[in-house]
Design an enzyme around this catalytic site. Sequence first.
Site, PDB file in Angstrom:
ATOM      1  N   HIS A 120      -8.219  -1.179   6.108  1.00 36.01           N
ATOM      2  CA  HIS A 120      -8.513  -2.455   6.759  1.00 36.01           C
ATOM      3  C   HIS A 120      -9.067  -3.432   5.726  1.00 36.01           C
ATOM      4  O   HIS A 120      -9.921  -3.064   4.921  1.00 36.01           O
ATOM      5  CB  HIS A 120      -9.520  -2.240   7.898  1.00 36.01           C
ATOM      6  CG  HIS A 120      -9.797  -3.493   8.669  1.00 36.01           C
ATOM      7  ND1 HIS A 120      -8.948  -3.963   9.645  1.00 36.01           N
ATOM      8  CD2 HIS A 120     -10.813  -4.385   8.584  1.00 36.01           C
ATOM      9  CE1 HIS A 120      -9.430  -5.101  10.132  1.00 36.01           C
ATOM     10  NE2 HIS A 120     -10.561  -5.366   9.508  1.00 36.01           N
ATOM     11  N   SER A 174     -11.632  -1.294   3.386  1.00 43.63           N
ATOM     12  CA  SER A 174     -12.185  -0.012   3.811  1.00 43.63           C
ATOM     13  C   SER A 174     -11.073   0.925   4.238  1.00 43.63           C
ATOM     14  O   SER A 174     -10.167   0.523   4.966  1.00 43.63           O
ATOM     15  CB  SER A 174     -13.109  -0.198   5.031  1.00 43.63           C
ATOM     16  OG  SER A 174     -14.079  -1.198   4.823  1.00 43.63           O
ATOM     17  N   ASN A 228      -6.544   4.815   8.171  1.00 40.65           N
ATOM     18  CA  ASN A 228      -6.132   3.417   8.166  1.00 40.65           C
ATOM     19  C   ASN A 228      -6.825   2.710   7.005  1.00 40.65           C
ATOM     20  O   ASN A 228      -7.887   3.131   6.551  1.00 40.65           O
ATOM     21  CB  ASN A 228      -6.523   2.742   9.489  1.00 40.65           C
ATOM     22  CG  ASN A 228      -6.047   1.297   9.570  1.00 40.65           C
ATOM     23  OD1 ASN A 228      -4.921   0.978   9.149  1.00 40.65           O
ATOM     24  ND2 ASN A 228      -6.881   0.412  10.095  1.00 40.65           N
ATOM     25  N   ASN A 264       0.838  -1.209   0.000  1.00 46.08           N
ATOM     26  CA  ASN A 264       0.000   0.000   0.000  1.00 46.08           C
ATOM     27  C   ASN A 264       0.868   1.252   0.000  1.00 46.08           C
ATOM     28  O   ASN A 264       0.535   2.241  -0.663  1.00 46.08           O
ATOM     29  CB  ASN A 264      -0.956  -0.001   1.186  1.00 46.08           C
ATOM     30  CG  ASN A 264      -2.180  -0.849   0.924  1.00 46.08           C
ATOM     31  OD1 ASN A 264      -3.060  -0.458   0.158  1.00 46.08           O
ATOM     32  ND2 ASN A 264      -2.230  -2.032   1.523  1.00 46.08           N
ATOM     33  N   ASP A 317     -10.586  -0.365  14.707  1.00 48.34           N
ATOM     34  CA  ASP A 317     -11.254  -0.642  13.428  1.00 48.34           C
ATOM     35  C   ASP A 317     -12.688  -0.111  13.420  1.00 48.34           C
ATOM     36  O   ASP A 317     -13.528  -0.605  12.657  1.00 48.34           O
ATOM     37  CB  ASP A 317     -11.260  -2.151  13.103  1.00 48.34           C
ATOM     38  CG  ASP A 317      -9.864  -2.714  12.944  1.00 48.34           C
ATOM     39  OD1 ASP A 317      -8.974  -1.973  12.494  1.00 48.34           O
ATOM     40  OD2 ASP A 317      -9.652  -3.905  13.279  1.00 48.34           O
ATOM     41  N   GLU A 375     -11.811   3.584  19.019  1.00 45.83           N
ATOM     42  CA  GLU A 375     -12.430   2.267  18.856  1.00 45.83           C
ATOM     43  C   GLU A 375     -11.703   1.506  17.747  1.00 45.83           C
ATOM     44  O   GLU A 375     -11.710   1.926  16.578  1.00 45.83           O
ATOM     45  CB  GLU A 375     -13.913   2.460  18.497  1.00 45.83           C
ATOM     46  CG  GLU A 375     -14.735   1.212  18.632  1.00 45.83           C
ATOM     47  CD  GLU A 375     -16.104   1.374  17.972  1.00 45.83           C
ATOM     48  OE1 GLU A 375     -16.651   0.369  17.508  1.00 45.83           O
ATOM     49  OE2 GLU A 375     -16.607   2.521  17.924  1.00 45.83           O
TER      50      GLU A 375
END
Length: 211
Positions: free
Chosen positions: A110, A137, A108, A14, A146, A144
């Site tokens: 995921h 995603s 982030n 990535n 993810d 929290e």
Amino acid sequence: PPRVVVLISGSGSNLQALIDAQGYDELGGGKIVAVVSNQPDAYGLKRAKEAGIEAVALPHREYDSREAFDGALIKVIERHEPHLVVLAGFMRILTPRFVQRFYGRLLNIHPSLLPAYQGLNTHARALADGVSEHGCSVHFVTEELDGGPVVLQAAVAVAEDDDEASLKEKVHAREHLIYPIAVRWFLEGRLRLEAQGPTLDATPLPPQGLR
Ligand code: GAR
């Protein structure tokens, strides 16, 4: 140009997609100024060096606690005064202090269609459940795990003969497409996490994101 720091733990494919996007001037004029890995032998550090980007190894094992490691990580990151911190396969849980420090400028990616399959082993769990659709995603990071607001998702169809490796590969290909787009949106100022809470003002986006 807006400065970006990327955190990795592994291969950094990535990261490579982001480096490539920057090379094609498709990163909203942004510049990746540093790559930090908690794994000193991460291949992504080589990718960074090859692209002329400062590559920093910060082995978490050398710190007594999560708080101490995150404190050191904050220091390294803040030297670069980034507008955005990008987690790209960074496999460490972050402390609330870290998340608060970069709140609203911490993204982030995921490997699931959140809120489905938070946590690890997402591809194996999706296969075990026999889902017909899986994906990835991009989301803002909140305390929290993810659980922060989703910015952009890409879905793939799960084929009859998919195994964990093939599904992972399909999802990875989509990750490489959507992460640079989300980063560009942020750096162009089109994507924000509003100060009053995790509301996403992304008016130019289609309501379903890129599906
Ligand atoms: C990616 O699939 C990313 O979604 C995942 O790690 C991989 C890193 O690959 N992240 C997580 O699982 C975060 N919990 P890469 O190093 O080749 O970019």
